[in-house]
Design an enzyme around this catalytic site. Sequence first.
Site, PDB file in Angstrom:
ATOM      1  N   ARG A  98       0.891  -1.183   0.000  1.00  0.00           N
ATOM      2  CA  ARG A  98       0.000   0.000   0.000  1.00  0.00           C
ATOM      3  C   ARG A  98       0.915   1.214   0.000  1.00  0.00           C
ATOM      4  O   ARG A  98       1.668   1.427   0.952  1.00  0.00           O
ATOM      5  CB  ARG A  98      -0.914  -0.008   1.228  1.00  0.00           C
ATOM      6  N   HIS A 125      -7.187   0.597  -6.573  1.00  0.00           N
ATOM      7  CA  HIS A 125      -7.383  -0.269  -5.402  1.00  0.00           C
ATOM      8  C   HIS A 125      -7.946  -1.614  -5.904  1.00  0.00           C
ATOM      9  O   HIS A 125      -9.107  -1.949  -5.655  1.00  0.00           O
ATOM     10  CB  HIS A 125      -8.337   0.407  -4.408  1.00  0.00           C
ATOM     11  N   GLN A 128      -9.803  -4.307  -3.642  1.00  0.00           N
ATOM     12  CA  GLN A 128     -11.153  -3.922  -3.233  1.00  0.00           C
ATOM     13  C   GLN A 128     -12.167  -4.284  -4.318  1.00  0.00           C
ATOM     14  O   GLN A 128     -13.299  -4.693  -4.021  1.00  0.00           O
ATOM     15  CB  GLN A 128     -11.179  -2.399  -2.963  1.00  0.00           C
ATOM     16  N   ASP A 220     -17.338   6.961  -2.098  1.00  0.00           N
ATOM     17  CA  ASP A 220     -16.094   6.818  -1.331  1.00  0.00           C
ATOM     18  C   ASP A 220     -15.818   8.179  -0.690  1.00  0.00           C
ATOM     19  O   ASP A 220     -16.472   9.181  -1.027  1.00  0.00           O
ATOM     20  CB  ASP A 220     -14.953   6.404  -2.286  1.00  0.00           C
ATOM     21  N   CYS A 260     -16.418   1.387  -0.059  1.00  0.00           N
ATOM     22  CA  CYS A 260     -15.266   0.541   0.302  1.00  0.00           C
ATOM     23  C   CYS A 260     -14.929   0.662   1.782  1.00  0.00           C
ATOM     24  O   CYS A 260     -14.277  -0.220   2.330  1.00  0.00           O
ATOM     25  CB  CYS A 260     -14.065   0.897  -0.575  1.00  0.00           C
ATOM     26  N   ARG A 288     -13.806  -8.910   1.688  1.00  0.00           N
ATOM     27  CA  ARG A 288     -12.372  -8.659   1.510  1.00  0.00           C
ATOM     28  C   ARG A 288     -11.592  -9.916   1.875  1.00  0.00           C
ATOM     29  O   ARG A 288     -10.596 -10.249   1.238  1.00  0.00           O
ATOM     30  CB  ARG A 288     -11.902  -7.473   2.384  1.00  0.00           C
TER      31      ARG A 288
HETATM   32  N1   CP Z   1     -11.358  -0.441   2.051  1.00  0.00           N
HETATM   33  C1   CP Z   1     -10.107  -0.457   2.543  1.00  0.00           C
HETATM   34  O1   CP Z   1      -9.114  -0.712   1.829  1.00  0.00           O
HETATM   35  O2   CP Z   1     -10.030  -0.215   3.866  1.00  0.00           O
HETATM   36  P1   CP Z   1      -8.718  -0.051   4.742  1.00  0.00           P
HETATM   37  O3   CP Z   1      -8.091   1.278   4.386  1.00  0.00           O
HETATM   38  O4   CP Z   1      -9.204  -0.121   6.148  1.00  0.00           O
HETATM   39  O5   CP Z   1      -7.764  -1.169   4.412  1.00  0.00           O
HETATM   40  N1  NVA Z   2     -10.004   6.622  -1.675  1.00  0.00           N
HETATM   41  C1  NVA Z   2      -9.689   6.128  -0.358  1.00  0.00           C
HETATM   42  C2  NVA Z   2      -9.930   4.641  -0.275  1.00  0.00           C
HETATM   43  C3  NVA Z   2      -9.689   4.046   1.087  1.00  0.00           C
HETATM   44  C4  NVA Z   2      -9.878   2.554   1.109  1.00  0.00           C
HETATM   45  C5  NVA Z   2      -8.249   6.475  -0.022  1.00  0.00           C
HETATM   46  O1  NVA Z   2      -7.378   6.288  -0.887  1.00  0.00           O
HETATM   47  O2  NVA Z   2      -7.992   6.922   1.094  1.00  0.00           O
END
Ligand code: CP
Ligand code: NVA
Length: 301
Positions: A98, A125, A128, A220, A260, A288
């Site tokens: 990440r 992502h 997801q 989101d 998400c 997930r």
């Molecule tokens: N939806 C998602 O990726 O959540 P987190 O940021 O908690 O991993």
């Molecule tokens: N768009 C959000 C998604 C979190 C799962 C972010 O990148 O923070």
Amino acid sequence: MKRDILSVADMQNDLEDIIDLSIKLKKDRTIKFSEKKILGMIFEKPSTRTRISLEAAMEQLNGHAIYLSPKDMHLGDGETIADTARVMSRFLDVISYRAFDYKNVRELAKYSTVPVLNALDNREHPMQIVADFMTIMEKKHRLEGLKMAYIGDGNNMANSLLIGAAITGMDISVACPEHHDPDQDLLYRARDIALKTGSRIEIVRDPRTAVDSSDIVYTDVWVSMGEESEREKKEKAFKNFQVNEDLVDFADRNYIFMHCLPARRGLEVTDGVIDGIHSVVFDEAENRLYSEKGVIYTVLS
Ligand code: CP
Ligand code: NVA
């Protein structure tokens, strides 16, 4: 050859197979690796769902997961991504990352000899998306021909949903304010894939146009991780893009609401919608776990 999943487009030929496998793994929790597999997870940003579901998935599959923060690794004090990838590949079977910058995920994948999974970056992502489309399949029993409305920021989720919809032949209408459109390159990519599947893609400015007769209403956060300094400006720009009771009135009567998570209740979505009978957000979060099992099983087999 190793299989990386850096974009939803990396599942162009088998997204639906991975979803089917994930549904099978949800039904049969006894399916496991015959020998132990180790996942290394680098997280530059916080995570609740991705971290916990990946760890749980690996444990259930007879594997193990190691959480790594760049702060505690030499990656954070100057060791190159290339050298980090080369070294991690000697210890691990699969790596998730990440990252703030998608280029770093690509760099890690370039030098890693084991599969690399994008666990969210500034552009996409993909993990997801497997959970999201698995959830839609469970609730609606099909993907092709449905209409999704995505309301809000043209961010990593919007980009990945566009590609996922294009692959599966789902129509998608994205409503976002001017200057907050999805990534142009990924939009072209989605449109290119859609030429083959017949999926209709549109970017509109009025959320009601997007939500009109839609089977799925998705939103989101307006401020993604790493954009905190833009909060005030973005909250102003998005004030007419809240998913609330008035907006979802335009959707199909059997619509499902998805997010998400994490959600900023009272901003992009009201309590009434996220806690309402059409909301599937916690089934989506649960998936997930199974979708990550499906992805890991796929790249390791
Ligand atoms: N939806 C998602 O990726 O959540 P987190 O940021 O908690 O991993
Ligand atoms: N768009 C959000 C998604 C979190 C799962 C972010 O990148 O923070």
